[in-house]
Design an enzyme around this catalytic site. Structure first.
Site, PDB file in Angstrom:
ATOM      1  N   ASP A   1      48.995 -10.845  73.790  1.00 55.52           N
ATOM      2  CA  ASP A   1      48.976 -10.322  75.166  1.00 55.52           C
ATOM      3  C   ASP A   1      49.799 -11.169  76.137  1.00 55.52           C
ATOM      4  O   ASP A   1      49.467 -11.275  77.313  1.00 55.52           O
ATOM      5  CB  ASP A   1      47.532 -10.202  75.693  1.00 55.52           C
ATOM      6  CG  ASP A   1      46.641  -9.462  74.734  1.00 55.52           C
ATOM      7  OD1 ASP A   1      47.083  -8.430  74.218  1.00 55.52           O
ATOM      8  OD2 ASP A   1      45.505  -9.925  74.488  1.00 55.52           O
ATOM      9  N   LYS A  50      54.956  -9.638  75.719  1.00 54.10           N
ATOM     10  CA  LYS A  50      56.151  -9.566  74.860  1.00 54.10           C
ATOM     11  C   LYS A  50      56.868  -8.234  75.043  1.00 54.10           C
ATOM     12  O   LYS A  50      58.090  -8.165  74.953  1.00 54.10           O
ATOM     13  CB  LYS A  50      55.765  -9.692  73.383  1.00 54.10           C
ATOM     14  CG  LYS A  50      55.172 -11.018  73.005  1.00 54.10           C
ATOM     15  CD  LYS A  50      54.736 -11.040  71.556  1.00 54.10           C
ATOM     16  CE  LYS A  50      53.516 -10.227  71.248  1.00 54.10           C
ATOM     17  NZ  LYS A  50      52.266 -10.646  71.853  1.00 54.10           N
ATOM     18  N   GLN A  77      50.877  -9.543  68.365  1.00 54.75           N
ATOM     19  CA  GLN A  77      49.808 -10.554  68.498  1.00 54.75           C
ATOM     20  C   GLN A  77      50.422 -11.913  68.886  1.00 54.75           C
ATOM     21  O   GLN A  77      51.461 -11.937  69.528  1.00 54.75           O
ATOM     22  CB  GLN A  77      48.988 -10.676  67.205  1.00 54.75           C
ATOM     23  CG  GLN A  77      48.060  -9.501  66.943  1.00 54.75           C
ATOM     24  CD  GLN A  77      48.737  -8.327  66.290  1.00 54.75           C
ATOM     25  OE1 GLN A  77      49.510  -8.476  65.378  1.00 54.75           O
ATOM     26  NE2 GLN A  77      48.445  -7.125  66.756  1.00 54.75           N
TER      27      GLN A  77
HETATM   28  P1  IMP Z   1      42.310  -7.258  64.219  1.00 56.44           P
HETATM   29  O1  IMP Z   1      43.768  -7.587  64.285  1.00 56.44           O
HETATM   30  O2  IMP Z   1      41.969  -5.931  64.837  1.00 56.44           O
HETATM   31  O3  IMP Z   1      41.750  -7.436  62.848  1.00 56.44           O
HETATM   32  O4  IMP Z   1      41.545  -8.335  65.143  1.00 56.44           O
HETATM   33  C1  IMP Z   1      41.473  -9.714  64.796  1.00 56.44           C
HETATM   34  C2  IMP Z   1      41.545 -10.593  66.047  1.00 56.44           C
HETATM   35  O5  IMP Z   1      42.858 -10.505  66.594  1.00 56.44           O
HETATM   36  C3  IMP Z   1      40.600 -10.177  67.155  1.00 56.44           C
HETATM   37  O6  IMP Z   1      40.176 -11.345  67.840  1.00 56.44           O
HETATM   38  C4  IMP Z   1      41.456  -9.343  68.080  1.00 56.44           C
HETATM   39  O7  IMP Z   1      40.970  -9.340  69.402  1.00 56.44           O
HETATM   40  C5  IMP Z   1      42.779 -10.083  67.960  1.00 56.44           C
HETATM   41  N1  IMP Z   1      43.933  -9.217  68.225  1.00 56.44           N
HETATM   42  C6  IMP Z   1      44.470  -8.294  67.412  1.00 56.44           C
HETATM   43  N2  IMP Z   1      45.538  -7.718  67.981  1.00 56.44           N
HETATM   44  C7  IMP Z   1      45.704  -8.310  69.168  1.00 56.44           C
HETATM   45  C8  IMP Z   1      46.681  -8.165  70.222  1.00 56.44           C
HETATM   46  O8  IMP Z   1      47.626  -7.386  70.144  1.00 56.44           O
HETATM   47  N3  IMP Z   1      46.500  -8.976  71.297  1.00 56.44           N
HETATM   48  C9  IMP Z   1      45.502  -9.874  71.382  1.00 56.44           C
HETATM   49  N4  IMP Z   1      44.587 -10.050  70.435  1.00 56.44           N
HETATM   50  C10 IMP Z   1      44.679  -9.272  69.335  1.00 56.44           C
END
Ligand code: IMP
Length: 446
Positions: free
Chosen positions: A13, A16, A237
């Site tokens: 976040d 980007k 991410q």
């Molecule tokens: P997942 O990628 O949905 O498996 O989530 C795993 C962790 O990564 C969690 O803490 C999410 O909040 C974080 N996360 C996944 N994608 C993003 C993103 O695009 N921005 C910020 N945090 C993310």
């Protein structure tokens, strides 16, 4: 060979999407290399706001070929919704002021999807939620998009790739095989099994629509790099959520670090010319996991409200805190950054003083790096340096000299502490609210 990787240098976040859009204009190819629709990239053009989860933000430039790389996991339903929304917004939007491109006869860039990218199915989303439930108090706080289970299948060699997905007979055979196993797993969790016929019928319709976009993208990327075209690799991410280098287990299941651009697109490490790390002037995190500089007070709440720190994908309020220079330095090293892109400097305006963490203390000892064990990291106490704050409207600044001297000193402090120069500063969400400090760092000097 001007290639550029853009990564998130914190926990995601970092804005980007805006940078990819701005630099996308100078690119021939924009290639996303990891993650899925857990990402949320916002781009503002005039009065229009575009939200991308899967499509590379560079798609808004008609000359760009936007590629979903092999390292991604793709939700077909989400992708089609996003594609239709973007086409409608871009072509018929009331404030669309982009020129019609004579050469390509398009207003949007061309889209290609790697045949080696993996497909996300509803059973992945079901398992994501069931796994989170099973973790109880230690839940990760995932985005519930099925990302972890889709990557689990890839590693276990149970995954269905886009190339198989768009060939009806291959898809039927693979889905039969995989669903038998997945249904056993769902039943073990006490959940109802997924019906093969309805899943196949629904997803075959998506596959038919996506088929024209699916191809072997690796040679396209490799040829473009070899031909000296400008190729931008778009990370999703943030580096601190990397599966290996992040705060495991509170991480995503892919590789957001710069090295992920090699793994997820088919290029080698020597094909990368420069790497820009995007970081906010403060820090945020969504989901669980250690965050030493998190603010649980009015200041944290002020940053959240003032900075509209709510997730693009899930709408969740983000955890907010002061800039952590130890974590940022870790990220600079993991990604061999050429330059920093500092965003949201405007949001911090208004404080008399601001703090930055320059070290940690744990068990009475000093620590100047990010420990690998999340439970140790969760115990560190930040050591803060207090710096003068700044005020005023920074959004009109177009060169460094337009910024308050305290804000400039803050940027200098960041560069000094990390050993990485500031290449770009973002002072607002619009394309022109950008200060190009060191253009020479952007495309490896070309
Ligand atoms: P997942 O990628 O949905 O498996 O989530 C795993 C962790 O990564 C969690 O803490 C999410 O909040 C974080 N996360 C996944 N994608 C993003 C993103 O695009 N921005 C910020 N945090 C993310």
């Amino acid at each position: 060979m001007p290639t550029l990787v853009i990564i998130g240098a914190q926990w995601g976040d970092e804005a980007k999407g805006k940078l990819v859009d701005v630099l996308g204009e100078q690119s021939d190819l924009v290639v996303r290399y990891s993650g899925g629709n857990n990402a949320g990239h916002t781009v503002i053009v005039g009065d229009e706001e575009y939200k991308f989860h899967l499509i590379p933000a560079g798609i808004l430039h008609p000359n760009v070929t936007a590629i979903l790389g092999s390292g991604m996991v793709v939700c077909p339903k989400g992708l089609l919704e996003e594609f239709d929304r973007t086409v409608a917004q871009r072509t018929f939007g009331p404030t669309d002021n982009s020129p019609w491109d004579e050469k390509t006869q398009r207003k949007l860039g061309e889209l290609k999807i790697s045949s080696a990218a993996h497909v996300v199915f509803p059973y992945h989303r079901m398992l994501d939620n069931l796994e989170e439930e099973a973790r109880g108090a230690n839940k990760i706080g995932t985005t519930s998009r099925g990302i972890g289970p889709a990557y689990q299948d890839k590693v276990a060699r149970f995954g269905i790739r886009m190339g198989e997905f768009v060939r009806p007979e291959a898809f039927r055979t693979r889905l039969k095989e995989v669903l038998t196993y997945k249904n056993r797993l769902l039943e073990m969790f006490g959940s109802s099994p997924v019906d093969f016929t309805s899943l196949y019928d629904e997803y075959s319709a998506y596959a038919e629509r996506l088929a024209p976009f699916v191809c072997d993208t690796e040679p396209i990327v490799q040829d473009a790099v070899a031909a000296g075209k400008r190729v931008l690799f778009e990370g999703a991410q943030g580096a601190l959520l990397d599966l290996d280098s992040g705060t495991y287990p509170y991480v995503t299941s892919s590789h957001p670090v710069a090295g992920g651009a090699c793994l997820g697109t088919g290029i080698g490490p020597r094909d990368i010319d420069s790497v820009l790390g995007v970081c906010k002037a403060y820090a945020t995190r969504v989901g669980s996991g250690p965050f030493p500089t998190e603010l649980h007070d009015d200041i944290g709440e002020w940053i959240r409200q003032h900075g509209k720190e709510f997730g693009t994908t899930t709408g969740r309020g983000r955890r907010c805190g002061w800039l952590d220079l130890v974590a940022l330095r870790h990220s600079c090293r993991l990604n061999s950054l050429s330059g920093l892109v500092v965003t949201r400097l405007d949001i911090l305006a208004g404080f008399d003083t601001v703090k930055v963490a320059t070290g940690y203390r744990v068990g009475g000892e000093s620590l100047n790096y990010v420990p690998a064990e999340a439970d140790v990291f969760a115990q560190v106490e930040p050591v803060y340096e207090t710096l003068p704050g700044w005020s005023g409207n920074l959004r009109t600044a177009r060169k460094l000299e337009d910024l308050p001297s305290e804000a400039r000193a803050y940027l200098d402090y960041m560069a000094e502490a990390t050993g990485v120069p500031v290449a770009v500063v973002s002072v607002g969400p619009a394309r022109d609210e950008t200060i190009m400090v060191r253009p020479d760092l952007i495309w490896g000097g070309t």
